[in-house]
Write an enzyme that holds these catalytic residues in place. Structure first.
Site, PDB file in Angstrom:
ATOM      1  CE1 TYR A   1       0.549 -12.297   1.113  1.00 15.98           C
ATOM      2  CE2 TYR A   1       0.703 -10.359   2.521  1.00 15.98           C
ATOM      3  CZ  TYR A   1       0.500 -10.924   1.275  1.00 15.98           C
ATOM      4  OH  TYR A   1       0.268 -10.108   0.189  1.00 15.98           O
TER       5      TYR A   1
ATOM      6  CG  ASN B   1       0.434 -11.044  -9.495  1.00 20.95           C
ATOM      7  OD1 ASN B   1       0.251 -10.103  -8.722  1.00 20.95           O
ATOM      8  ND2 ASN B   1      -0.559 -11.870  -9.841  1.00 20.95           N
TER       9      ASN B   1
ATOM     10  CG  ASP C   1      -0.904 -26.104  -7.431  1.00 18.41           C
ATOM     11  OD1 ASP C   1      -0.255 -25.159  -6.935  1.00 18.41           O
ATOM     12  OD2 ASP C   1      -1.578 -26.891  -6.748  1.00 18.41           O
TER      13      ASP C   1
ATOM     14  CE  LYS D   1       3.355 -11.342  -1.055  1.00 20.66           C
ATOM     15  NZ  LYS D   1       3.491 -11.488  -2.506  1.00 20.66           N
TER      16      LYS D   1
HETATM   17  N1  NAP Z   1      -4.774  -7.481  -2.788  1.00 20.95           N
HETATM   18  C1  NAP Z   1      -3.965  -6.933  -1.899  1.00 20.95           C
HETATM   19  O1  NAP Z   1      -4.427  -6.208  -0.998  1.00 20.95           O
HETATM   20  C2  NAP Z   1      -2.471  -7.148  -1.993  1.00 20.95           C
HETATM   21  C3  NAP Z   1      -1.642  -6.330  -1.213  1.00 20.95           C
HETATM   22  C4  NAP Z   1      -0.268  -6.512  -1.297  1.00 20.95           C
HETATM   23  C5  NAP Z   1       0.267  -7.479  -2.120  1.00 20.95           C
HETATM   24  N2  NAP Z   1      -0.554  -8.266  -2.856  1.00 20.95           N
HETATM   25  C6  NAP Z   1       0.068  -9.299  -3.688  1.00 20.95           C
HETATM   26  O2  NAP Z   1      -0.417  -9.197  -5.012  1.00 20.95           O
HETATM   27  C7  NAP Z   1      -0.308 -10.470  -5.644  1.00 20.95           C
HETATM   28  C8  NAP Z   1      -1.621 -10.772  -6.355  1.00 20.95           C
HETATM   29  O3  NAP Z   1      -2.638 -10.949  -5.396  1.00 20.95           O
HETATM   30  P1  NAP Z   1      -4.143 -10.423  -5.585  1.00 20.95           P
HETATM   31  O4  NAP Z   1      -4.411  -9.459  -4.525  1.00 20.95           O
HETATM   32  O5  NAP Z   1      -4.384 -10.053  -6.985  1.00 20.95           O
HETATM   33  O6  NAP Z   1      -4.935 -11.755  -5.168  1.00 20.95           O
HETATM   34  P2  NAP Z   1      -5.886 -12.730  -5.957  1.00 20.95           P
HETATM   35  O7  NAP Z   1      -6.983 -11.989  -6.648  1.00 20.95           O
HETATM   36  O8  NAP Z   1      -6.268 -13.777  -4.971  1.00 20.95           O
HETATM   37  O9  NAP Z   1      -4.920 -13.361  -7.068  1.00 20.95           O
HETATM   38  C9  NAP Z   1      -3.936 -14.306  -6.738  1.00 20.95           C
HETATM   39  C10 NAP Z   1      -3.501 -15.017  -8.003  1.00 20.95           C
HETATM   40  O10 NAP Z   1      -2.502 -16.003  -7.658  1.00 20.95           O
HETATM   41  C11 NAP Z   1      -2.875 -17.244  -8.237  1.00 20.95           C
HETATM   42  N3  NAP Z   1      -2.438 -18.366  -7.428  1.00 20.95           N
HETATM   43  C12 NAP Z   1      -2.675 -18.617  -6.122  1.00 20.95           C
HETATM   44  N4  NAP Z   1      -2.173 -19.803  -5.755  1.00 20.95           N
HETATM   45  C13 NAP Z   1      -1.596 -20.327  -6.871  1.00 20.95           C
HETATM   46  C14 NAP Z   1      -0.944 -21.533  -7.151  1.00 20.95           C
HETATM   47  N5  NAP Z   1      -0.769 -22.482  -6.212  1.00 20.95           N
HETATM   48  N6  NAP Z   1      -0.488 -21.756  -8.398  1.00 20.95           N
HETATM   49  C15 NAP Z   1      -0.687 -20.826  -9.374  1.00 20.95           C
HETATM   50  N7  NAP Z   1      -1.298 -19.654  -9.171  1.00 20.95           N
HETATM   51  C16 NAP Z   1      -1.758 -19.423  -7.933  1.00 20.95           C
HETATM   52  C17 NAP Z   1      -4.418 -17.207  -8.314  1.00 20.95           C
HETATM   53  O11 NAP Z   1      -4.865 -18.045  -9.377  1.00 20.95           O
HETATM   54  P3  NAP Z   1      -5.587 -19.469  -9.227  1.00 20.95           P
HETATM   55  O12 NAP Z   1      -6.369 -19.443  -7.956  1.00 20.95           O
HETATM   56  O13 NAP Z   1      -6.434 -19.558 -10.468  1.00 20.95           O
HETATM   57  O14 NAP Z   1      -4.474 -20.436  -9.235  1.00 20.95           O
HETATM   58  C18 NAP Z   1      -4.654 -15.752  -8.684  1.00 20.95           C
HETATM   59  O15 NAP Z   1      -4.568 -15.570 -10.076  1.00 20.95           O
HETATM   60  C19 NAP Z   1       0.056 -11.468  -4.540  1.00 20.95           C
HETATM   61  O16 NAP Z   1       1.423 -11.746  -4.595  1.00 20.95           O
HETATM   62  C20 NAP Z   1      -0.290 -10.719  -3.275  1.00 20.95           C
HETATM   63  O17 NAP Z   1       0.475 -11.157  -2.178  1.00 20.95           O
HETATM   64  C21 NAP Z   1      -1.914  -8.122  -2.809  1.00 20.95           C
END
Ligand code: NAP
Length: 264
Positions: free
Chosen positions: A153, A87, A62, A157
């Site tokens: 957020y 990430n 975590d 970022k």
């Molecule tokens: N999807 C979008 O539209 C979007 C747009 C711009 C930027 N992003 C960025 O892309 C990145 C990945 O996000 P995603 O869209 O792929 O979202 P996601 O599917 O929710 O994945 C987020 C990941 O972060 C991990 N995580 C969250 N809290 C954590 C913690 N306390 N400790 C360890 N791991 C943690 C989660 O794993 P666990 O829950 O298993 O811990 C999961 O593997 C993020 O930085 C997000 O801000 C996403």
């Protein structure tokens, strides 16, 4: 003998992080997967080892917890890691003052503090080893354009981009390349637990996480300082450079509100 290539990917249990891991494995990198959900990590480790001729390990951690972050950085000594994908990230939706301080701080701990902590440990090891190394920090379109109902957020970022650009300058001429990768809307689990979901029809504006991840990894190898996947996202960032910031924030906040529905 050729040195083994190892990459550590945070947030590897879903969304873009899962696809970053697959993409690196496809390109011959051994991977270390980090997240909280161990069942997902184990499943991905098995999938990757079966599909690609690479090794995979995982760390259940975590990243909001100091002791877990400390455990993760021991992997920089255990393995010859030369690629860190910072990430892991969380989203939160709603008015800033209606959220508890704990919720906002949790977001800062994961999106900022953990990213900084891991970046520092990685850079120290990368410098010691002296081989070509990559640091890929995941920002967002919010790194360029702040949106209402996402104040913390957006702030985290914006930090990621500013921090990464400054690092890129400091690391210029060294063996380390730092990229800030800024996706826009991407299919993933990021809205889970935020109390909102995509309104129907919203999916057509989402990029596939596999494509986003491929572009992200490519941008690191191309040693870009910043990279944005997708024409529409690039266009939005371009607009943000010519229009007043307050207009961009108002327009994108309104657009996002119309694309999201309460899931409660
Ligand atoms: N999807 C979008 O539209 C979007 C747009 C711009 C930027 N992003 C960025 O892309 C990145 C990945 O996000 P995603 O869209 O792929 O979202 P996601 O599917 O929710 O994945 C987020 C990941 O972060 C991990 N995580 C969250 N809290 C954590 C913690 N306390 N400790 C360890 N791991 C943690 C989660 O794993 P666990 O829950 O298993 O811990 C999961 O593997 C993020 O930085 C997000 O801000 C996403």
């Amino acid at each position: 003998m050729m040195q083994e290539k190892w990459a550590l990917i945070t947030g590897a249990s879903s969304g873009i992080g899962k696809d970053f891991s697959r993409e690196l494995a496809k390109q011959g990198w051994n991977v270390i997967l980090v997240a909280r959900r161990e069942d997902r990590l184990l499943e991905l480790k098995v999938e990757i080892e079966k599909s690609f001729s690479v090794k995979a390990d995982y760390v259940k951690a975590d990243l909001a917890r100091i002791e877990d972050r400390e455990r993760v950085i021991t992997y920089f000594e255990k393995y010859p890691i030369s690629f860190l994908v910072n990430n892991a990230g969380l989203q939160s939706r709603g008015k800033f003052d209606e959220k508890s301080f704990q919720e906002s701080n949790h977001l800062i701990e994961v999106n900022v503090t953990a990213l900084v902590y891991l970046a520092r440990a990685a850079i120290i090891q990368f410098k010691k080893r002296g081989t070509t190394s990559y640091l890929l920090n995941v920002g967002s379109l919010n790194s360029y354009i702040a949106t209402g109902d996402s104040a913390i957020y957006s702030g985290t970022k914006a930090f990621v981009k500013s921090f990464s650009l400054a690092l890129s300058e400091e690391l210029n001429g060294t063996n380390i390349h730092c990229t800030c990768f800024c996706p826009g809307g991407t299919e993933s689990e990021i809205l889970n637990g935020t109390g909102v979901q995509l309104a129907s029809g919203g999916e057509k504006y989402m990029m596939k996480s596999s494509l986003v991840a491929r572009i992200g990894i490519e941008s690191a190898f191309q040693q870009k300082h910043t990279a944005i996947p997708g024409f529409l996202n690039k266009f939005n960032v371009l607009l943000s450079k010519v229009l007043p910031e307050k207009w961009m924030t108002a327009i994108s906040s309104r657009m996002l509100r119309s694309m999201l529905l309460s899931s409660k």
